[in-house]
Design a protein around this motif. Sequence first.
Motif, PDB file in Angstrom:
ATOM      1  N   LEU A 446       0.881  -1.167   0.000  1.00  0.00           N
ATOM      2  CA  LEU A 446       0.000   0.000   0.000  1.00  0.00           C
ATOM      3  C   LEU A 446       0.919   1.217   0.000  1.00  0.00           C
ATOM      4  O   LEU A 446       1.710   1.394   0.917  1.00  0.00           O
ATOM      5  N   THR A 447       0.848   2.015  -1.057  1.00  0.00           N
ATOM      6  CA  THR A 447       1.731   3.178  -1.122  1.00  0.00           C
ATOM      7  C   THR A 447       0.912   4.453  -1.163  1.00  0.00           C
ATOM      8  O   THR A 447      -0.167   4.492  -1.746  1.00  0.00           O
ATOM      9  N   LEU A 448       1.430   5.481  -0.495  1.00  0.00           N
ATOM     10  CA  LEU A 448       0.768   6.780  -0.487  1.00  0.00           C
ATOM     11  C   LEU A 448       1.631   7.768  -1.254  1.00  0.00           C
ATOM     12  O   LEU A 448       2.849   7.766  -1.121  1.00  0.00           O
ATOM     13  N   ALA A 449       0.990   8.579  -2.060  1.00  0.00           N
ATOM     14  CA  ALA A 449       1.745   9.564  -2.830  1.00  0.00           C
ATOM     15  C   ALA A 449       0.846  10.760  -3.089  1.00  0.00           C
ATOM     16  O   ALA A 449      -0.325  10.749  -2.720  1.00  0.00           O
ATOM     17  N   ASN A 450       1.408  11.786  -3.681  1.00  0.00           N
ATOM     18  CA  ASN A 450       0.615  12.950  -4.050  1.00  0.00           C
ATOM     19  C   ASN A 450       0.486  13.016  -5.560  1.00  0.00           C
ATOM     20  O   ASN A 450       1.406  12.655  -6.286  1.00  0.00           O
ATOM     21  N   ALA A 451      -0.671  13.500  -6.021  1.00  0.00           N
ATOM     22  CA  ALA A 451      -0.837  13.690  -7.455  1.00  0.00           C
ATOM     23  C   ALA A 451       0.087  14.826  -7.878  1.00  0.00           C
ATOM     24  O   ALA A 451       0.438  15.677  -7.067  1.00  0.00           O
ATOM     25  N   ARG A 452       0.472  14.818  -9.141  1.00  0.00           N
ATOM     26  CA  ARG A 452       1.511  15.749  -9.557  1.00  0.00           C
ATOM     27  C   ARG A 452       1.099  17.223  -9.438  1.00  0.00           C
ATOM     28  O   ARG A 452       1.731  17.978  -8.734  1.00  0.00           O
ATOM     29  N   GLU A 453       0.037  17.600 -10.158  1.00  0.00           N
ATOM     30  CA  GLU A 453      -0.255  19.028 -10.200  1.00  0.00           C
ATOM     31  C   GLU A 453      -1.444  19.387  -9.329  1.00  0.00           C
ATOM     32  O   GLU A 453      -2.593  19.184  -9.702  1.00  0.00           O
ATOM     33  N   GLY A 454      -1.140  19.916  -8.166  1.00  0.00           N
ATOM     34  CA  GLY A 454      -2.183  20.455  -7.307  1.00  0.00           C
ATOM     35  C   GLY A 454      -3.267  19.454  -6.940  1.00  0.00           C
ATOM     36  O   GLY A 454      -4.313  19.827  -6.435  1.00  0.00           O
ATOM     37  N   GLY A 455      -3.010  18.200  -7.227  1.00  0.00           N
ATOM     38  CA  GLY A 455      -4.022  17.203  -6.909  1.00  0.00           C
ATOM     39  C   GLY A 455      -3.903  16.791  -5.460  1.00  0.00           C
ATOM     40  O   GLY A 455      -3.077  17.306  -4.713  1.00  0.00           O
ATOM     41  N   GLY A 456      -4.725  15.876  -5.077  1.00  0.00           N
ATOM     42  CA  GLY A 456      -4.698  15.431  -3.696  1.00  0.00           C
ATOM     43  C   GLY A 456      -3.820  14.213  -3.548  1.00  0.00           C
ATOM     44  O   GLY A 456      -2.875  14.006  -4.301  1.00  0.00           O
ATOM     45  N   ALA A 457      -4.148  13.413  -2.549  1.00  0.00           N
ATOM     46  CA  ALA A 457      -3.359  12.224  -2.267  1.00  0.00           C
ATOM     47  C   ALA A 457      -3.821  11.082  -3.159  1.00  0.00           C
ATOM     48  O   ALA A 457      -4.968  11.021  -3.568  1.00  0.00           O
ATOM     49  N   ILE A 458      -2.870  10.193  -3.432  1.00  0.00           N
ATOM     50  CA  ILE A 458      -3.205   8.980  -4.171  1.00  0.00           C
ATOM     51  C   ILE A 458      -2.724   7.806  -3.334  1.00  0.00           C
ATOM     52  O   ILE A 458      -1.567   7.738  -2.957  1.00  0.00           O
ATOM     53  N   ALA A 459      -3.618   6.906  -3.017  1.00  0.00           N
ATOM     54  CA  ALA A 459      -3.211   5.692  -2.329  1.00  0.00           C
ATOM     55  C   ALA A 459      -3.340   4.557  -3.325  1.00  0.00           C
ATOM     56  O   ALA A 459      -4.350   4.442  -4.012  1.00  0.00           O
ATOM     57  N   GLU A 460      -2.295   3.768  -3.423  1.00  0.00           N
ATOM     58  CA  GLU A 460      -2.382   2.653  -4.358  1.00  0.00           C
ATOM     59  C   GLU A 460      -2.149   1.340  -3.636  1.00  0.00           C
ATOM     60  O   GLU A 460      -1.148   1.149  -2.951  1.00  0.00           O
ATOM     61  N   LEU A 461      -3.111   0.452  -3.808  1.00  0.00           N
ATOM     62  CA  LEU A 461      -2.997  -0.892  -3.238  1.00  0.00           C
ATOM     63  C   LEU A 461      -2.625  -1.815  -4.384  1.00  0.00           C
ATOM     64  O   LEU A 461      -3.336  -1.898  -5.379  1.00  0.00           O
ATOM     65  N   ASN A 462      -1.492  -2.473  -4.225  1.00  0.00           N
ATOM     66  CA  ASN A 462      -0.991  -3.337  -5.276  1.00  0.00           C
ATOM     67  C   ASN A 462      -0.970  -4.766  -4.754  1.00  0.00           C
ATOM     68  O   ASN A 462      -0.303  -5.067  -3.775  1.00  0.00           O
ATOM     69  N   LEU A 463      -1.722  -5.647  -5.399  1.00  0.00           N
ATOM     70  CA  LEU A 463      -1.804  -7.030  -4.926  1.00  0.00           C
ATOM     71  C   LEU A 463      -1.571  -7.980  -6.103  1.00  0.00           C
ATOM     72  O   LEU A 463      -1.862  -7.631  -7.239  1.00  0.00           O
ATOM     73  N   PRO A 464      -1.040  -9.174  -5.796  1.00  0.00           N
ATOM     74  CA  PRO A 464      -0.922 -10.145  -6.897  1.00  0.00           C
ATOM     75  C   PRO A 464      -2.312 -10.632  -7.297  1.00  0.00           C
ATOM     76  O   PRO A 464      -3.132 -10.928  -6.426  1.00  0.00           O
ATOM     77  N   THR A 465      -2.581 -10.672  -8.583  1.00  0.00           N
ATOM     78  CA  THR A 465      -3.900 -11.164  -8.993  1.00  0.00           C
ATOM     79  C   THR A 465      -3.909 -12.670  -9.022  1.00  0.00           C
ATOM     80  O   THR A 465      -2.862 -13.324  -9.087  1.00  0.00           O
ATOM     81  N   LEU A 466      -5.111 -13.178  -8.990  1.00  0.00           N
ATOM     82  CA  LEU A 466      -5.303 -14.612  -9.062  1.00  0.00           C
ATOM     83  C   LEU A 466      -5.427 -14.952 -10.531  1.00  0.00           C
ATOM     84  O   LEU A 466      -6.258 -14.381 -11.235  1.00  0.00           O
ATOM     85  N   GLN A 467      -4.588 -15.843 -11.022  1.00  0.00           N
ATOM     86  CA  GLN A 467      -4.715 -16.238 -12.424  1.00  0.00           C
ATOM     87  C   GLN A 467      -5.969 -17.065 -12.560  1.00  0.00           C
ATOM     88  O   GLN A 467      -6.163 -18.030 -11.843  1.00  0.00           O
ATOM     89  N   ARG A 468      -6.811 -16.647 -13.469  1.00  0.00           N
ATOM     90  CA  ARG A 468      -8.034 -17.425 -13.631  1.00  0.00           C
ATOM     91  C   ARG A 468      -7.717 -18.758 -14.266  1.00  0.00           C
ATOM     92  O   ARG A 468      -6.931 -18.843 -15.202  1.00  0.00           O
ATOM     93  N   GLU A 469      -8.355 -19.798 -13.706  1.00  0.00           N
ATOM     94  CA  GLU A 469      -8.031 -21.130 -14.213  1.00  0.00           C
ATOM     95  C   GLU A 469      -8.482 -21.263 -15.659  1.00  0.00           C
ATOM     96  O   GLU A 469      -9.552 -20.804 -16.038  1.00  0.00           O
ATOM     97  N   GLU A 470      -7.613 -21.905 -16.430  1.00  0.00           N
ATOM     98  CA  GLU A 470      -7.970 -22.123 -17.833  1.00  0.00           C
ATOM     99  C   GLU A 470      -9.130 -23.103 -17.893  1.00  0.00           C
ATOM    100  O   GLU A 470      -9.162 -24.082 -17.156  1.00  0.00           O
ATOM    101  N   PRO A 471     -10.081 -22.869 -18.755  1.00  0.00           N
ATOM    102  CA  PRO A 471     -11.172 -23.853 -18.878  1.00  0.00           C
ATOM    103  C   PRO A 471     -10.629 -25.170 -19.397  1.00  0.00           C
ATOM    104  O   PRO A 471      -9.772 -25.189 -20.282  1.00  0.00           O
ATOM    105  N   LEU A 472     -11.095 -26.228 -18.799  1.00  0.00           N
ATOM    106  CA  LEU A 472     -10.566 -27.543 -19.180  1.00  0.00           C
ATOM    107  C   LEU A 472     -11.120 -27.964 -20.538  1.00  0.00           C
ATOM    108  O   LEU A 472     -12.260 -27.701 -20.844  1.00  0.00           O
TER     109      LEU A 472
END
Lengths: 472, 226
Positions: A446-472
Amino acid sequence: MIAFDVRTAFLILGLLYVLLPTITWVVLAGRRTLQVGLWCGGGLLLGCAAILVGLRDSIPEWITIVLASTMIRVSLLIRIQSLRLELDKPWPWRWLALAEIATLLIFLSLQYGLHNFVLRAQFNSAVMTGLLLHLALLAWRIGRDEQSSSAKWIARIYGLVVVALLFRLYSLFGETGNTNFLQEGLSAQLLTLSLVLSAIVGHFGYVGLALDRALRRELLAVAERARDEESRRLGSQIAQLDRQRSLGELSASLGHELNQPLTAILTNAQVAKRGLQAGRFDAGQLGEFLDKIIHNTQRASQIIERIRGFIRPSVTRQEQVNLQLVVAEVAELVAAEAHKRQVTLSLPAQPEPVLVMGDLIQLSQIILNVVRNALEALTAMPRREICITCHGEDGRARLRICDSGPGLTPEALTQAGKPFFTTKPNGLGMGVSISKAIAAQHGGTLTLANAREGGGAIAELNLPTLQREEPL
Amino acid sequence: MNLDTQYRKAITVSDQELATRCARGRVVIIDDDAEVLAALAALIEFSGYACETYPSATSYIHVLNYNRPCFHGPCCVLCDVKMPELDGLQLQKRLAELDDTPILLMSGASGAQEAVSAFHGGALDFLIKPIDADILLAAVANALAASIERGYLRARKATLAARIASLTEREQDIARRVAAGQTNPMIAETLGIALRTVKWHRQRALEKIGVDKTTDLVRIADEVNL
């Protein structure tokens, strides 16, 4: 006087040193570690060397003297390394090899360069004395550190060998010409005897030590597991408390939200009752009022269900979670609060579900924490908007929460996420820290940052996705 | 009816019914929750009042600015406190600038602070959701009675203001001095005119305002600015 044939004794010693390490190896099956392997391997090598020494005069001299003494030194070094590993202070293997090569070169130069056999024997004995003394001291240190009498016995017996070697070293002074260890008399007999004893006591002591250590390791492992369990339990309790706190702070808005369907229910019911009493309503009209009552009751129970679902104490679960649904649920939960604070929550729709593996409640806790912080940050702003986007790419799920607030101060940017750091007058400073911990538990950040131009805060949650199982 | 009869279409039955309801009272309900709005409207209409519903305070203000009510009758506003954009307390302030329609505020969370500022702002009552029908109807009846009362007062003030406007400057001056408790000789001396002239102006003023006793003049001076 002790009187026995040193040659025979040496052969027996060799056999003992071959047999006992093997037995030790077998006995310690299941508890074998690198250290046990080294100890037994060293013993075996020593046994072979003793047999070679015992076969002196029957086979070429270079085997019985050069090779055998090299084997003995190597075996002692291996055993030293074994004990040093037990103490977690191993010597680098390269050093050991260099030391052995250097010793061997000196040995060879004494034997074949100077042809000074007494000096060679003295040198050899001295080196071995040093090695054995070190071995004994190491064993003693282990015995002292771990209060293991087995290790102390190993130390004592090697101490005895050291004494015997010193005696031999002493008796070597005054010798001239070619030295034949097998015909040296008392000193050789003493040495052989002490070596036989060391074979027996050393190995039994080592089995004892290994068993002691195995037992201790198991105890430590159990304690470790218990601590892990405890800290996980505490972690989930803290997370649970944090959820309750969040809800507590939202409770006024949630109360208002719950009051709306209740108001509708009460009023509809009272109108229906009055209509019935006055005889002015027909069945169709009454039905309409009842439908409204039913609908609003379901609305109220959904609100309660949502709250209960969020504070339900639960063990961490691993299940397939669609992040977008989590976002939608949190949005529902804070809708009343956002409403009250006149903040616009926008969730751009996305067709693809973003699947991750994790605990639904804990993930929604992260989002709730961040969104609540954003809501508070927007209090004094003219434009009050929060935008939550969620998409998956390259096997990572990226959930971004952007607000139109003032952003984070440089201090907050570096400090946020440390326990007890807070910018709020009555904040605890645990929210972001708990959220980060949860994200880490899910293999994400979970990272917190500021938007570049006069924007507010940006919080980014980065998680590994679940690979969807291939249909058999 | 305050619309010019020349341009108005024929009065329909529903118009007539609405007029009857409006005569009993018109309740404006503002709540951002459609379900609550519908339920309250059902109760109000069942009780024989006319009812208008708005999903937000801004939409009501908008209607107020462009579309004045067409039927006479008492009127009150029933408004939720917690709403997006313009909340109940802010609406109360805005309405107070526009007219004297009585306001009833309602809220789900019984925040003491809210209630206090509501009463400070002149709210007639503060209802806690969920609201019992009897309590709501009693509050509405009170508010409508207050509306009628305020209507009378307004009419009376308007009449008085018109009458006072018809006084000449001198008559107004003398009436003001009389109301302030000055005697005829004092006024004559201050203004430097004959006592008889003062008496004459005074009599004319009392006649124009429509009072026969000086005490009534004093009371009126309390109500309206002379």
